[in-house]
Motif scaffolding. Structure first.
Motif, PDB file in Angstrom:
ATOM      1  N   ILE A 128      -3.368 -34.579 -38.541  1.00 31.40           N
ATOM      2  CA  ILE A 128      -2.806 -33.418 -37.846  1.00 31.40           C
ATOM      3  C   ILE A 128      -2.519 -33.767 -36.388  1.00 31.40           C
ATOM      4  N   ALA A 129      -3.443 -34.475 -35.736  1.00 29.75           N
ATOM      5  CA  ALA A 129      -3.245 -34.861 -34.334  1.00 29.75           C
ATOM      6  C   ALA A 129      -2.057 -35.810 -34.192  1.00 29.75           C
ATOM      7  N   SER A 130      -1.887 -36.708 -35.154  1.00 29.69           N
ATOM      8  CA  SER A 130      -0.759 -37.646 -35.052  1.00 29.69           C
ATOM      9  C   SER A 130       0.580 -36.918 -35.184  1.00 29.69           C
ATOM     10  N   PHE A 131       0.674 -35.985 -36.116  1.00 29.75           N
ATOM     11  CA  PHE A 131       1.915 -35.206 -36.236  1.00 29.75           C
ATOM     12  C   PHE A 131       2.127 -34.321 -35.012  1.00 29.75           C
ATOM     13  N   ALA A 132       1.047 -33.760 -34.480  1.00 24.63           N
ATOM     14  CA  ALA A 132       1.159 -32.908 -33.294  1.00 24.63           C
ATOM     15  C   ALA A 132       1.662 -33.703 -32.100  1.00 24.63           C
ATOM     16  N   ILE A 133       1.186 -34.930 -31.928  1.00 26.32           N
ATOM     17  CA  ILE A 133       1.651 -35.760 -30.817  1.00 26.32           C
ATOM     18  C   ILE A 133       3.143 -36.042 -30.949  1.00 26.32           C
ATOM     19  N   ILE A 134       3.582 -36.352 -32.158  1.00 26.64           N
ATOM     20  CA  ILE A 134       5.008 -36.629 -32.375  1.00 26.64           C
ATOM     21  C   ILE A 134       5.850 -35.417 -32.000  1.00 26.64           C
ATOM     22  N   ILE A 135       5.458 -34.254 -32.466  1.00 27.66           N
ATOM     23  CA  ILE A 135       6.227 -33.033 -32.207  1.00 27.66           C
ATOM     24  C   ILE A 135       6.198 -32.670 -30.730  1.00 27.66           C
ATOM     25  N   ILE A 136       5.032 -32.778 -30.110  1.00 26.57           N
ATOM     26  CA  ILE A 136       4.900 -32.402 -28.697  1.00 26.57           C
ATOM     27  C   ILE A 136       5.713 -33.320 -27.804  1.00 26.57           C
ATOM     28  N   VAL A 137       5.684 -34.618 -28.081  1.00 24.80           N
ATOM     29  CA  VAL A 137       6.448 -35.557 -27.261  1.00 24.80           C
ATOM     30  C   VAL A 137       7.945 -35.300 -27.409  1.00 24.80           C
ATOM     31  N   LEU A 138       8.387 -34.950 -28.595  1.00 24.69           N
ATOM     32  CA  LEU A 138       9.810 -34.647 -28.784  1.00 24.69           C
ATOM     33  C   LEU A 138      10.213 -33.351 -28.082  1.00 24.69           C
TER      34      LEU A 138
END
Length: 81
Positions: free
Chosen positions: A17-27
């Motif tokens: 979940i944290a890895s997907f959240a980082i991807i979305i937040i950075v985008l």
């Protein structure tokens, strides 16, 4: 042994979940290039720069740091287990 497997499963879910959240937040974040206005050095004294932490962009940056910390800690613990 059962508790350790459950802990590993929960930690793996948090990690994903944290890895997907980082991807979305950075985008979602805006670009940091300031162009020619960054060369003057005055951009740090503007009202926007001083109150950036209270804006949506400031909150997104803070959430990125927290999520990255969760990601790194969970990766470290998963690597140790």
């Amino acid at each position: 042994r059962c508790c350790m497997e459950m802990f590993r499963t929960i930690l793996t879910i948090i990690f994903v979940i944290a890895s997907f959240a980082i991807i979305i937040i950075v985008l979602m974040q805006e670009g940091k290039s300031t162009g020619l206005s960054g060369m003057t050095g005055e951009s740090e004294n503007t009202f926007w720069a001083q109150n950036k932490k209270n804006s949506l962009e400031g909150k997104i940056e803070r959430f990125t740091k927290v999520t990255a910390a969760i990601f790194m800690i969970s990766a470290l613990i998963l690597g140790i287990i």
